[in-house]
Write an enzyme that holds these catalytic residues in place. Structure first.
Site: not given
Ligand SMILES: Cc1cc2nc3c(=O)[nH]c(=O)nc-3n(C[C@H](O)[C@H](O)[C@H](O)COP(=O)(O)OP(=O)(O)OC[C@H]3O[C@@H](n4cnc5c(N)ncnc54)[C@H](O)[C@@H]3O)c2cc1C
Length: 451
Positions: A44, A113, A328
Site C-alpha cells: 500500500c 495473494g 480509503v
C-alpha cells in the site's frame, strides 16, 4: 507433539496468520515461505515512495529481522512452493538454486495473494509498460519518473489514482484511461465519481473514461498510446486494471475455487480440504449485506482473515464474518472512502435504495483550514437499514467511513443514524455532523416515497 504450521505467502495475510498462530500456540513450529526476496512489506505504501512522500522502498518493510527471530518463525525468502500433496500432507519447495525440498505440515495456510491483471492490448509487452505490485515494480517505475515525461495509466481504480498522484507531483504529465464511464467504478457511484474526478483534473491529470487503450505504439521504446481515433504521447505506461487471485497451487491441490475465481473458504477460513486454510487476496469472501461471494482484495481484509486462519490452524476457534469492502485512498489533497454497497451495486443485487448526499464542512465554517466534505449515505428502502456510504473530502474521511462500517455491520437504520450523539469543537468538527445530515436527507426522501 509440536504442531507444524506451514504458511505459503509471507505478506499481509501470511504474517498475520503466523503471528496469530504464535500467540495461540507458543510451541508450534511455524514456517513462512515467500518467493519474494524481501520479508513482508506494505504494498500500500509503494505509490507514496514513487511520489517521494516516503524516502526509500526499504522503509516499507514492516518488521525488522529480529521480529522473526523473536517469534521463532522459520522465514524462507526466495523460495517457491511448487506442489502440495494433501494426502501425504507435505509441500515441495524450490529455492533459487533450483534445489527442491519436501516439507511436511500438520496445518497448511495458503496466503498466496494476487497478481496484476494485464489485458491483452497490442503492444502491452513493450519494455516501458509496467504494473505495480512489488518493490521491484516500484523501483522500475521510479527510475522512469522524470519531470516532463508523459505517462499513461490504464485503469482508474485506487492504484491508478494513487499512481496518478505520485507521477504528477513529480512533474510527469499524466493521462488516465478508464474503460468504464467513471473513475473508481467499484468504490463510487457516478455522482460521487464526478466530484472526485473534477478535483483530480484540477491538479492537472487528464482523465478519459468510457474508452479503452487500443494499442501501445513505439519501435524501440513506448512512444504513444491509441485511444479510439486519438493518439497520446507516452514515455511509460502503467497497467492498473485490477488483480487476479493466485490460485495455481490451490487448483493443483484440488481445492474448490469459487465463482469469483478466489479460493472457497468457510467462516473459519478452512478450504474444502481438511487442514488447509486460505486467507487474503487469494480467497473469495462473503459480502455481509448481500450474502453473495465477492472479491475484496484489500490489505485490511488480508490481515483479518490471516488472523482467523492462524488462530484456527493453531487449535483455536475464530470466525471471519464477511466483508463490506471498506476502503480509503488519498490522491493529491483528496481523501476518497467508501464502505458497503454503492447504489448501483445494490440495484444489481435487487435492493431498492434511497440516498442522501450532503456537502458539509470538516471544521466550523469560520475556523482556518476548514474544508469541504461530501457524504453520501445509501439505505435499503424496505428496511431503512444503512447499506453503504461514500465520502470525499480533504480530511476526516477515514474515521467517518469506519464509523459507518460499524453502523452497517450493526444493521443501523437511518432513523438511528440521524440521532448520533456526535461531538463538536470548531478546530476539529462542525456543530452538525455531515453524516447525520446526509442520513436526514435520505430519511426525508424515504418518507416522501412512502407517503
Ligand atoms: C499499489 C498498491 C496499493 C495498495 N493500497 C492499499 C490500501 O491503501 N489499502 C488496502 O487495504 N489495500 C491496499 N492494497 C492491497 C493490499 O496490498 C493487498 O490486499 C495485500 O497485499 C494482500 O495481502 P496478501 O498477503 O493476501 O497477498 P500478497 O500481498 O499478494 O502476498 C502474497 C505473497 O505470496 C507469495 N506467493 C504466492 N505464491 C507463492 C508460492 N507458490 N510460493 C511462495 N510464495 C508465493 C507472493 O509472492 C506474495 O509475496 C494495495 C495494493 C497495491 C498493489
Amino acid at each position: 507433539m509440536q504442531n507444524r504450521i506451514v504458511i505459503v505467502g509471507g505478506n499481509a495475510a501470511g504474517v498475520s496468520a503466523a503471528s496469530a498462530a504464535r500467540k495461540r500456540d507458543r510451541k508450534a513450529n511455524i514456517t513462512l515461505i515467500t518467493e519474494e526476496s524481501y520479508p513482508p512489506y506494505s504494498r500500500c505504501g509503494l505509490p507514496y515512495v514513487i511520489a517521494g512522500d516516503i524516502s526509500r522502498f526499504e522503509d516499507l518493510l514492516i518488521f525488522p529481522h529480529s521480529y522473526f527471530q523473536m517469534m521463532k518463525f522459520n522465514l524462507l525468502t526466495q523460495t517457491t512452493v511448487k506442489h502440495i500433496n494433501p494426502n501425504e500432507k507435505h509441500i515441495i519447495i524450490e529455492n533459487t538454486d533450483g534445489k527442491t525440498v519436501t516439507i511436511s505440515y500438520d496445518k497448511l495456510i495458503l496466503a498466496t495473494g494476487a497478481k496484476p491483471f494485464v489485458p491483452p492490448i497490442k503492444g502491452i509487452k513493450k519494455r516501458e509498460v509496467y504494473t505495480l505490485r512489488t518493490i521491484e515494480d516500484g523501483r522500475l517505475i521510479s527510475r522512469q519518473v522524470v519531470a516532463g515525461k508523459h505517462a499513461v495509466i490504464i485503469g482508474a481504480g485506487f492504484v491508478g489514482l494513487e499512481l496518478a498522484h505520485a507521477l504528477s507531483i513529480r512533474g510527469v504529465k499524466t493521462l488516465i484511461v478508464e474503460m468504464v464511464p467513471q473513475i473508481l467504478p467499484t468504490l463510487l457511484d457516478q455522482d460521487m465519481a464526478m466530484k472526485a474526478r473534477g478535483r483530480i483534473e484540477e491538479k492537472g491529470v487528464m482523465i478519459i473514461t468510457g474508452k479503452a487503450v487500443d494499442e501501445i505504439n513505439g519501435r524501440e521504446k513506448v512512444k504513444e498510446v491509441i485511444v479510439g481515433e486519438e493518439s497520446y504521447d507516452a514515455d511509460l505506461v502503467i497497467v492498473a486494471t485490477g488483480v487476479r487471485s493466485r490460485t495455481e497451487l490451490a487448483i493443483q491441490a484440488g481445492l474448490t475455487i469459487g465463482s469469483t475465481k478466489g479460493i472457497s473458504v468457510n467462516q473459519k477460513m478452512e478450504t474444502t480440504i481438511p487442514d488447509i486454510y486460505a486467507a487474503g487476496d487469494c480467497v473469495e469472501s462473503k459480502n455481509i449485506i448481500t450474502d453473495q461471494p465477492t472479491l475484496c482484495q484489500l490489505g485490511t481484509i488480508a490481515l483479518r482473515q490471516g488472523k482467523v486462519a492462524g488462530i484456527n490452524a493453531a487449535g483455536g476457534q475464530a470466525i471471519f464474518k464477511g466483508v463490506l469492502c471498506s476502503a480509503v485512498l488519498k490522491a493529491f489533497d483528496l481523501e476518497i472512502g467508501a464502505t458497503g454497497l454503492t447504489s448501483n451495486n445494490a440495484e444489481k443485487n435487487g435492493i431498492k435504495t434511497v440516498s442522501g448526499r450532503v456537502r458539509g464542512k470538516t471544521r466550523a465554517e469560520y475556523f482556518p483550514g476548514t474544508s469541504e466534505i461530501n457524504v453520501k449515505i445509501i439505505s435499503d428502502t424496505s428496511s431503512s437499514r444503512v447499506i453503504g456510504s461514500q465520502i470525499i473530502g480533504s480530511e476526516g474521511v477515514a474515521q467517518r467511513i469506519n464509523m459507518l462500517a460499524l453502523g452497517i455491520q450493526k444493521q443501523v437504520k437511518l432513523e438511528e443514524l440521524v440521532q448520533i450523539d456526535a461531538c463538536y469543537s470548531p478546530p476539529v468538527a462542525d456543530s452538525l455532523e455531515v453524516v447525520m445530515l446526509s442520513a436526514e436527507m435520505a430519511l426525508q426522501k424515504q418518507l416522501r416515497k412512502s407517503n
